[in-house]
Enzyme design. Sequence first.
Site, PDB file in Angstrom:
ATOM      1  N   HIS A   1       0.810  -1.223   0.000  1.00  0.00           N
ATOM      2  CA  HIS A   1       0.000   0.000   0.000  1.00  0.00           C
ATOM      3  C   HIS A   1       0.845   1.275   0.000  1.00  0.00           C
ATOM      4  O   HIS A   1       0.771   2.104   0.904  1.00  0.00           O
ATOM      5  CB  HIS A   1      -0.952   0.009   1.200  1.00  0.00           C
ATOM      6  CG  HIS A   1      -2.050  -0.996   1.116  1.00  0.00           C
ATOM      7  ND1 HIS A   1      -3.099  -1.018   1.992  1.00  0.00           N
ATOM      8  CD2 HIS A   1      -2.251  -2.027   0.259  1.00  0.00           C
ATOM      9  CE1 HIS A   1      -3.913  -2.019   1.692  1.00  0.00           C
ATOM     10  NE2 HIS A   1      -3.410  -2.648   0.630  1.00  0.00           N
TER      11      HIS A   1
ATOM     12  N   ASP B   1      -1.611   3.480   3.324  1.00  0.00           N
ATOM     13  CA  ASP B   1      -1.536   3.189   4.768  1.00  0.00           C
ATOM     14  C   ASP B   1      -0.500   2.129   5.103  1.00  0.00           C
ATOM     15  O   ASP B   1      -0.454   1.635   6.229  1.00  0.00           O
ATOM     16  CB  ASP B   1      -2.914   2.798   5.307  1.00  0.00           C
ATOM     17  CG  ASP B   1      -3.391   1.430   4.807  1.00  0.00           C
ATOM     18  OD1 ASP B   1      -2.670   0.778   4.017  1.00  0.00           O
ATOM     19  OD2 ASP B   1      -4.490   1.012   5.192  1.00  0.00           O
TER      20      ASP B   1
ATOM     21  N   ARG C   1      -6.608   4.669   2.241  1.00  0.00           N
ATOM     22  CA  ARG C   1      -6.101   3.296   2.333  1.00  0.00           C
ATOM     23  C   ARG C   1      -4.946   3.064   1.358  1.00  0.00           C
ATOM     24  O   ARG C   1      -3.812   2.849   1.752  1.00  0.00           O
ATOM     25  CB  ARG C   1      -7.225   2.286   2.074  1.00  0.00           C
ATOM     26  CG  ARG C   1      -6.787   0.818   2.259  1.00  0.00           C
ATOM     27  CD  ARG C   1      -7.966  -0.130   2.158  1.00  0.00           C
ATOM     28  NE  ARG C   1      -7.557  -1.506   2.400  1.00  0.00           N
ATOM     29  CZ  ARG C   1      -7.243  -2.380   1.450  1.00  0.00           C
ATOM     30  NH1 ARG C   1      -7.278  -2.006   0.161  1.00  0.00           N
ATOM     31  NH2 ARG C   1      -6.887  -3.603   1.753  1.00  0.00           N
TER      32      ARG C   1
ATOM     33  N   ALA D   1     -15.343   2.617   5.045  1.00  0.00           N
ATOM     34  CA  ALA D   1     -14.966   2.220   3.691  1.00  0.00           C
ATOM     35  C   ALA D   1     -16.122   2.594   2.775  1.00  0.00           C
ATOM     36  O   ALA D   1     -17.228   2.075   2.911  1.00  0.00           O
ATOM     37  CB  ALA D   1     -14.687   0.726   3.604  1.00  0.00           C
TER      38      ALA D   1
ATOM     39  N   TYR E   1     -19.189   4.594   1.667  1.00  0.00           N
ATOM     40  CA  TYR E   1     -20.173   5.428   2.343  1.00  0.00           C
ATOM     41  C   TYR E   1     -20.371   4.951   3.783  1.00  0.00           C
ATOM     42  O   TYR E   1     -20.224   3.772   4.084  1.00  0.00           O
ATOM     43  CB  TYR E   1     -21.498   5.393   1.590  1.00  0.00           C
ATOM     44  CG  TYR E   1     -21.384   5.829   0.152  1.00  0.00           C
ATOM     45  CD1 TYR E   1     -21.230   7.175  -0.170  1.00  0.00           C
ATOM     46  CD2 TYR E   1     -21.408   4.893  -0.881  1.00  0.00           C
ATOM     47  CE1 TYR E   1     -21.107   7.577  -1.488  1.00  0.00           C
ATOM     48  CE2 TYR E   1     -21.292   5.293  -2.207  1.00  0.00           C
ATOM     49  CZ  TYR E   1     -21.132   6.630  -2.511  1.00  0.00           C
ATOM     50  OH  TYR E   1     -21.008   7.030  -3.815  1.00  0.00           O
TER      51      TYR E   1
ATOM     52  N   ASP F   1     -22.576   3.712   5.816  1.00  0.00           N
ATOM     53  CA  ASP F   1     -23.935   3.177   5.741  1.00  0.00           C
ATOM     54  C   ASP F   1     -24.142   1.876   6.517  1.00  0.00           C
ATOM     55  O   ASP F   1     -25.263   1.375   6.601  1.00  0.00           O
ATOM     56  CB  ASP F   1     -24.341   2.950   4.285  1.00  0.00           C
ATOM     57  CG  ASP F   1     -23.303   2.140   3.504  1.00  0.00           C
ATOM     58  OD1 ASP F   1     -22.462   1.468   4.145  1.00  0.00           O
ATOM     59  OD2 ASP F   1     -23.327   2.188   2.270  1.00  0.00           O
TER      60      ASP F   1
ATOM     61  N   GLU G   1     -19.258   1.399  11.027  1.00  0.00           N
ATOM     62  CA  GLU G   1     -19.032   2.687  10.373  1.00  0.00           C
ATOM     63  C   GLU G   1     -19.812   3.805  11.061  1.00  0.00           C
ATOM     64  O   GLU G   1     -19.329   4.934  11.185  1.00  0.00           O
ATOM     65  CB  GLU G   1     -19.425   2.595   8.896  1.00  0.00           C
ATOM     66  CG  GLU G   1     -18.489   1.737   8.067  1.00  0.00           C
ATOM     67  CD  GLU G   1     -18.903   1.665   6.618  1.00  0.00           C
ATOM     68  OE1 GLU G   1     -18.012   1.662   5.759  1.00  0.00           O
ATOM     69  OE2 GLU G   1     -20.122   1.614   6.336  1.00  0.00           O
TER      70      GLU G   1
END
Length: 482
Positions: free
Chosen positions: A170, A189, A254, A295, A297, A299, A336
């Site tokens: 990453h 990250d 990320r 990650a 939205y 939701d 989240e």
Amino acid sequence: MSIKRSLSLAAGSAALAALAATTLPAATLPAAASGADAALGAPSVVADGLNNPYSLAWGARGKLWLTEKSGKSVLSVDPTTGARSTLLDLSTQAVSSGQDGVLGLAVEPSVTSNARGYAYVSYSYDSGQAEESTGETRRTKIVRYSYDDATKKLVRPSTVISGLPASIDHQGGRLLIGPDGKLYYAIGDQGTNQYSLACRQNQAQTLPTAAEVAAKDWFAYQGKTLRLNRDGSIPIDNPTIGGVRSHIWTYGHRNPQGFAFTPSGKLLEAEHGPKTDDEINLLRAGGNYGWPNVAGYQDDESAYVYGDWSASSPTPCAELTHSDFEIHEDVPTWKESEFTARFNEPLDTFGTSVTWDHDFTGAPCDASGLYYICYPTIAPSSLTYYKPAVGRAMPGWENSVIMTSLKDGTIYRLGLNWTETDVVAVEPLYTDQDRFRATIVSPDGKTVYAITDTAGLVRGDDDVPTTDLTHPGSLLAFPVRN
């Protein structure tokens, strides 16, 4: 004991309902594009045998310049004949054993216009100094080089900044010169909180202190995008975040691998999600983009929950076996919706429609066990704004961004609204059994050049993972079909 929870970040399947250049809801992808249906014609091979090319830029005298991540070099390639030469050999300075290596490349406009000026290159190196909390000795630096037209080499290196984070995973590694003349750089990250690096704490939400900035301690730059003066200093108009002004432009990322400026100066970014929610973001100064707490939205519906393996208790992380499918009961978790900090949601995502009952270990990856290739993400690897330097854009391609992907072997067009603040169309331009790493557009807009990874996994027939790439380590030229 363990808690059965699917960990998932963004992406999208290349075999969903066929929709071409129409408005698409988040996480919906059209069918793969190939043959007569593709908006890009069959490619010609300009150059092959490349060693994991990573970044593309127009260089001096109509040549294409590219970095080789694993080859530890910068090459110049004639797009007409395929003739190549080495501009810069970093084999004795750079290290590369994973996603690190020679990555970013930004070239001043004066180089392309009159073969004079500077190029900026980012690469990872062994600092010889172990980071206190991780033991990591790798670091990243950005170096400025002068172009010598007589020798056709990049010479007189001058370090812009060193000591930036690096690891085997990453890295991000995209480097641009913005319309404001500043350098913009993306840092991932570092692959923390997963796989072999599961016990390293994710720092994407960590902000540097004033003392760390004064000491040039850039450890907190993980999971950030940076804005730098070309001498490496901190711009006076950079945002103050958490009471501190640093190189940080945005945070909470990320694995940002796509960077593109729009004509009005907006900076778009493409980012890998974990198992769901690849993201397309509009980067705003000082903005928080949510990772690792969110990650896509916010939701609670995309099969993602944040589990911090480094904080496992009473069983320490070092005594656990990390799993991408089960979070051990001693690992603290957060939904989240429990993230209360202000953050910016993405313009669009891929793979977000996956729900909690999705089986991430199902066929067609059962036989190989390479389940991450079957995750609904596509792994977006670059962004290029489509704007011919001369003439008009292809009809229907006005205000569009070209996006490459690694896992589903597709080059996409993302149509933007006229304010450049939303993705309103997703069109697959070409699909093959390749890992497309980056693109660039010819000055007349009639050709899209793409570079491909030398090796790696991609979805093959019936979405079964394969390492059999059609054009490994190549520079390809795709004609744009009118």
